[in-house]
Design an enzyme around this catalytic site. Structure first.
Site, PDB file in Angstrom:
ATOM      1  N   HIS A 412      -9.835   9.219  20.405  1.00 55.82           N
ATOM      2  CA  HIS A 412      -8.405   9.406  20.639  1.00 55.82           C
ATOM      3  C   HIS A 412      -8.209  10.534  21.644  1.00 55.82           C
ATOM      4  CE1 HIS A 412      -7.324   7.785  16.343  1.00 55.82           C
ATOM      5  NE2 HIS A 412      -7.650   6.812  17.178  1.00 55.82           N
ATOM      6  N   GLU A 413      -8.204  10.200  22.910  1.00 54.91           N
ATOM      7  CA  GLU A 413      -7.802  11.202  23.903  1.00 54.91           C
ATOM      8  C   GLU A 413      -6.271  11.216  23.881  1.00 54.91           C
ATOM      9  OE1 GLU A 413      -9.292  13.545  26.242  1.00 54.91           O
ATOM     10  OE2 GLU A 413      -7.151  13.960  26.054  1.00 54.91           O
ATOM     11  N   HIS A 481     -11.892  17.907  20.594  1.00 53.99           N
ATOM     12  CA  HIS A 481     -12.186  18.519  21.895  1.00 53.99           C
ATOM     13  C   HIS A 481     -10.925  19.163  22.454  1.00 53.99           C
ATOM     14  CE1 HIS A 481     -16.274  16.913  23.288  1.00 53.99           C
ATOM     15  NE2 HIS A 481     -16.220  16.811  21.975  1.00 53.99           N
ATOM     16  N   GLU A 500     -15.235  20.906  20.151  1.00 52.33           N
ATOM     17  CA  GLU A 500     -15.849  21.315  21.410  1.00 52.33           C
ATOM     18  C   GLU A 500     -15.380  22.758  21.627  1.00 52.33           C
ATOM     19  OE1 GLU A 500     -16.196  19.572  25.873  1.00 52.33           O
ATOM     20  OE2 GLU A 500     -14.212  19.918  25.065  1.00 52.33           O
ATOM     21  N   GLU A 506     -20.899  18.770  29.530  1.00 59.22           N
ATOM     22  CA  GLU A 506     -20.274  17.865  30.507  1.00 59.22           C
ATOM     23  C   GLU A 506     -19.921  18.575  31.817  1.00 59.22           C
ATOM     24  OE1 GLU A 506     -17.219  16.929  27.695  1.00 59.22           O
ATOM     25  OE2 GLU A 506     -15.678  18.033  28.784  1.00 59.22           O
TER      26      GLU A 506
END
Ligand code: NOJ
Ligand code: CA
Length: 715
Positions: A412-413, A481, A500, A506
């Protein structure tokens, strides 16, 4: 066992309004005092060294005289606690919670007998304190306009800091004297999606400090609930750090209704860096588990359709178009771009790989509609979290995964449109239950909606926890995140597996990345609050492999990527590289397959912030030990003692080391693996390359191992 004694006598009253509390082992002394103006102060000593000089305590309130002066002491209580508890998952099976507590009730007689309490807990490894606002006639609702808590250091110490920022904790770390802090350096980090640097002298917590006398001091907070994130403003001449709470959209800090309390302010102290990493003070200050049943909570290792997007070989979006309206788009009619990662075929390939190599989960990002213009428009209706792209058959794929004994991990961004997520999260979690998803990764890239809120403001802090509580109702584990950095709440809510909330691996794929020292600082800073989804395990280190014009690389050797599974603690660990890269190096991949994500015991063998970390851990319910050692940009040698191994057993040591000529920049992928028989009284000698590392597994040797391998000898 709980031992509670009212211990008034152990508190020493000095003159009039000054009192002392000594830690259970006698090393730390807290001094509380009230000035003649009734202002509360506290100071901290470690043996004969001053850690903190007298610093102010108190809260300012909007349109009100506030809680920082005109106090009298009306009551003093003290207790000693010595108990043990077992986390649902963690770095060890059992945690000891041993402290002396001092609760001081302060009254403002002139303001209708208004009173607050300051609760101090003094452990052998540090101090926690918080403000409490009991329910009372003269105090119901109030707005915190500032917190004036000070941490008064004794000199121009070395600090490992990142710029104080209300929106992002994705900076690299800077190591300077306090007098040299300059947070404006953060302005050049345009690779970070959303930045709100507070001021030139602002830094974030957990803040790691090495004093001029060689003491290690860590400042953070515990149990951040219904309050904004605390940053720190440095007085660079007087070496005072002052609390700086994150404001909301209208400039207020926190809305309070009695009875209420602030998070704990924490100071961990030791003369040994290793003790800072071994401290469980933050967890001990959090409330015990509140979930009734935790059988559904499982530490896990996962792979994902993910690195390809960061390395640029795949896309999250299905079509290369802009200006999409979620409600009006016919996704079937869009022209696919041919590089979409989350396809049926690719997802099945990942499920097969996970199943073959023993991974619990497969994260699939870009499965849901809306990625075409998800970023940069401060747009509210970006995702609905339930509609898959035309090439992602959710029913078929979740069935296929279940058949193979693997779970898909939901993504789920939110793109920080939090209002949109709040409206839709419940149906999204219901859908997860229907399809058998057990874990969700959430994301908060971009500027927050409600517009004007920050990632670290009280409203958002409440949101992250609301998502944790709601997912718990659906028996869903969560990995957030770009959320605020953790404060130990995973003790209370162990379905919050990881966050995060720092600069992850990344960044190496598409920016100047993380310098080789980064992972030697993280355990002293970000990880003090809780586990991180750092996403280690990148084997293909230079990005020009994918596109010869790319200059980016992970600032590491391959062996160091293995060591990170031990040095960066998390119950949720990703093998972040592409399956095809693991197939190229099956012998090194074996370590990632073997390393556990849950532990019975942890030993910090050696550590120095910014230089090196070496940790040994014993896998949960096994006899197996794993060791990770990492270095910064320098090469190093270590001797590793094995005295924690079972004395009556021979172990097979599998040593994954940098090859002789390895170097994070010049030759990052050169490694060698050797295997020997060892006993508890052996020592291993390892060499780490510049930016390198070593990983070791120790398992009780089988009869066959004893025939096949030789005893270890120093080379
Ligand atoms: C940032 C997250 O940290 C990353 O893991 C994710 O792939 C992107 N956002 C897209 O959601
Ligand atoms: Ca991120």
């Amino acid at each position: 066992m709980k031992l509670m004694i009212v211990l008034l006598l152990s508190i020493t009253f000095l003159f009039g309004n000054e009192l002392n509390l000594v830690s259970p082992d006698g090393k730390l002394t807290l001094t509380f005092s009230l000035s003649s103006a009734g202002e509360p102060y506290y100071a901290l000593n470690y043996n004969n060294t001053q850690v903190l000089k007298a610093g102010r305590l108190g809260i300012k309130i909007k349109d009100d005289p506030g809680f920082f002066d005109n106090f009298d002491i009306s009551e003093i209580d003290s207790t000693i606690i010595d108990e043990s508890w077992n986390p649902v998952w963690g770095e060890e099976k059992t945690i000891r919670n041993h402290y002396k507590e001092l609760v001081i009730t302060l009254v403002q007689e002139k303001i209708k007998q208004r009173h607050i309490k300051i609760r101090f807990r003094l452990f052998n490894d540090g101090l926690g304190f918080r403000y409490e606002f009991p329910k009372q006639e003269a105090l119901s609702y109030f707005i915190v306009s500032d917190e004036i808590t000070e941490f008064c250091l004794t000199g121009d110490h070395t600090v490992f800091w990142m710029p104080g920022d209300y929106d992002s904790n994705e900076y690299p770390y800077f190591t300077t004297k306090i007098s040299e802090i300059n947070a404006l350096i953060g302005q050049k980090h345009t690779e970070i999606s959303t930045r709100s640097i507070i001021a030139e002298n602002a830094v974030q917590t957990p803040l790691m400090i090495k004093s001029t006398e060689g003491l290690y001091i860590n400042i953070h907070e515990a149990a951040l609930v219904n309050y904004p994130v605390m940053h720190l403003l440095a007085d660079k001449q007087r070496f005072i750090l002052k609390s700086e709470l994150t404001p909301d959209a209208v400039g207020h800090k926190a809305y309070m209704q009695t009875p209420e309390k602030t998070p704990w302010r924490t100071i961990i102290v030791s003369d040994r860096a290793e003790e800072i990493l071994a401290s469980r003070l933050i967890l001990n200050l959090n409330e015990p588990l509140v979930l009734e049943n935790t059988e559904w909570i499982k530490p896990q290792k996962y792979i994902g359709i993910w690195w390809g997007m960061h390395a640029g070989t795949n896309t999250w979006n299905y079509a290369d178009v802009g200006n999409i309206k979620l409600a009006d788009t016919n996704w079937e009619k869009l022209q696919p771009n041919g590089r979409h990662g989350a396809t049926n075929e690719e997802t099945k390939r990942y499920i097969d790989f996970a199943s073959e190599h023993g991974f619990d989960g497969v994260l699939v990002e870009g499965w849901n509609v809306g990625w075409e213009d998800w970023f940069g428009n401060w747009k509210e209706e970006v995702f609905d979290f339930i509609t898959p792209y035309p090439d992602f058959n959710i029913e078929e794929l979740t069935r296929y995964a279940a058949e193979k004994g693997v779970r898909l991990i939901m993504h789920h961004e939110t793109s920080s449109s939090v209002t949109n997520y709040v409206r839709r999260m419940q149906s999204a979690y219901e859908m997860m239950n229907i399809y058998g998803y057990e874990t969700v990764k959430t994301g908060y890239v971009g500027r927050i909606i409600p517009r004007g809120e920050f990632h670290d403001s009280q409203w958002m802090v409440n949101h992250y926890l609301r998502a944790v509580r709601l997912t718990a109702r659906y028996h869903i584990m969560i990995n957030s995140h770009e959320s605020c950095r953790p404060t130990g709440l995973h003790r209370t809510y162990p379905n919050w597996l990881a966050c995060e909330a720092a600069r992850g691996n990344e960044f190496n794929a598409w920016s100047e990345g993380n310098p080789p020292e980064h992972e030697t600082i993280l355990p002293f800073t970000r990880l003090i609050g809780g586990p991180m989804d750092y996403t280690p395990g990148i084997f293909q280190i230079k990005m020009d492999y994918y596109d010869k014009n790319k200059k980016e690389q992970v600032h590491t050797t391959l062996a160091k990527q293995l060591a990170l599974y031990v040095t960066i603690y998390s119950p949720l660990q990703m093998a972040a590289d592409l399956p095809e890269n693991y197939i190229r190096f099956p012998d090194a991949f074996q370590f990632i397959k073997d390393v556990p994500v849950d532990w019975d015991e942890t030993r910090i063998l050696a550590a120095e912030p910014g230089d090196y970390i070496m940790i040994a851990r014993k896998g949960k319910n096994t006899k197996n030990w794993f060791i990770g050692a990492i270095s910064d940009e320098n090469k190093r040698e270590f001797k590793i003692t094995l005295d924690y191994l079972d004395q009556d057993k021979t172990y097979l040591a599998s040593i994954y080391m940098d090859a002789k000529n390895a170097h994070w920049e010049k030759n990052p992928m050169a490694y060698k693996i050797s295997k020997y028989l060892v006993n508890y009284n052996d020592s291993l000698y390892i060499k780490l390359a510049e930016g390198g590392g070593a990983a070791i597994s120790l398992t009780p040797a089988s009869e066959e191992d004893k025939l096949n391998y030789q005893n270890y000898q120093k080379k």
